[in-house]
Design an enzyme around this catalytic site. Structure first.
Site, short mmCIF file in Angstrom:
data_model
loop_
_atom_site.label_atom_id
_atom_site.label_comp_id
_atom_site.label_asym_id
_atom_site.label_seq_id
_atom_site.Cartn_x
_atom_site.Cartn_y
_atom_site.Cartn_z
CG HIS A 1 -4.28 -1.73 6.95
ND1 HIS A 1 -5.28 -2.32 6.18
CD2 HIS A 1 -3.16 -1.75 6.20
CE1 HIS A 1 -4.76 -2.67 5.01
NE2 HIS A 1 -3.48 -2.33 5.00
CG HIS A 39 0.86 -5.35 4.19
ND1 HIS A 39 0.15 -5.46 5.37
CD2 HIS A 39 0.22 -4.41 3.45
CE1 HIS A 39 -0.87 -4.63 5.33
NE2 HIS A 39 -0.85 -3.97 4.18
CG ASP A 40 0.88 -1.10 4.23
OD1 ASP A 40 1.16 -1.36 3.05
OD2 ASP A 40 -0.27 -0.86 4.62
CD GLU A 89 3.12 0.88 -0.31
OE1 GLU A 89 2.03 1.47 -0.35
OE2 GLU A 89 3.30 -0.27 -0.72
CG ASP A 90 2.55 3.16 3.98
OD1 ASP A 90 2.86 3.69 2.90
OD2 ASP A 90 1.52 2.50 4.14
CG ASP A 135 -3.14 -4.17 1.45
OD1 ASP A 135 -3.46 -3.45 2.41
OD2 ASP A 135 -2.53 -3.74 0.45
#
Length: 188
Positions: free
Chosen positions: A30, A54-55, A58-59, A122
């Site tokens: 991704h 980018h993630d 957050e993840d 995204d």
């Protein structure tokens, strides 16, 4: 080494062992797809690095201070801008609604083109995956998400598309609009 190349290595390590919801695909696919989509709009190293990263805040267990330390203030600012506040005090559905409304408001209020490019990439990557799963299982695809109401997903993507309308000349925006029509029978 460029920030982008370093970001790829960093993201591969950070996302190691994670998979995409419902598919078993390694998660790193991704962020790499997001970077490829962003790469169709810009070749700026820091923006591409932020797209790959980018993630991670957050993840994964990575914190924004790590991004700042290894990649500098611009990349850290972009990654922070893409990282949702999960609102652990709320139920999953309530948190989803609040987070998505915050994302839409942020897109409407920012002048940072890099933030918008990364968000567009995204959401396009997410809709490509959703569409593939939708073809296999139909509306059961929504059961894989915290928000199971298809109409709320429709609202969200439609509002994101509107907030990113300045990119309507880009193939990425046009493809996202196509997926909205295909999945939601949208007139976007």
């Amino acid at each position: 080494m460029s920030n982008f190349n370093h970001a790829i290595e960093f993201a591969v390590e950070a996302h190691s062992g994670y998979t995409r919801k419902g598919s078993g695909t390694p998660y790193i696919v991704h962020p790499m797809e997001v970077a490829a989509i962003v790469g169709s709009m810009t070749n700026e190293d820091d923006i591409l690095a932020a797209a790959v990263l980018h993630d991670v805040v957050e993840d994964t267990n990575v914190v924004i201070e790590d991004i700042y330390k290894f990649f500098g203030p611009r990349v850290a600012s972009l990654v922070a801008s893409e990282s949702e506040n999960k609102h652990p005090e709320l139920s999953r559905e309530e948190s989803w609604c609040v987070r998505k409304a915050e994302t839409i408001e942020h897109l409407k209020s920012t002048d940072d083109k890099a933030v918008k490019m990364i968000t567009l990439a995204d959401k396009l990557s997410n809709m490509r995956a959703t569409y593939q799963n939708y073809l296999l299982v139909g509306d059961a695809v929504w059961q894989r998400f915290n928000m199971k109401d298809k109409e709320k997903h429709h609202w969200y993507y439609k509002e994101v598309l509107k907030a990113l309308e300045e990119y309507s000349g880009y193939p990425a925006w046009q493809e996202l609009a196509w997926y909205l029509k295909a999945v939601f029978a949208d007139e976007a």
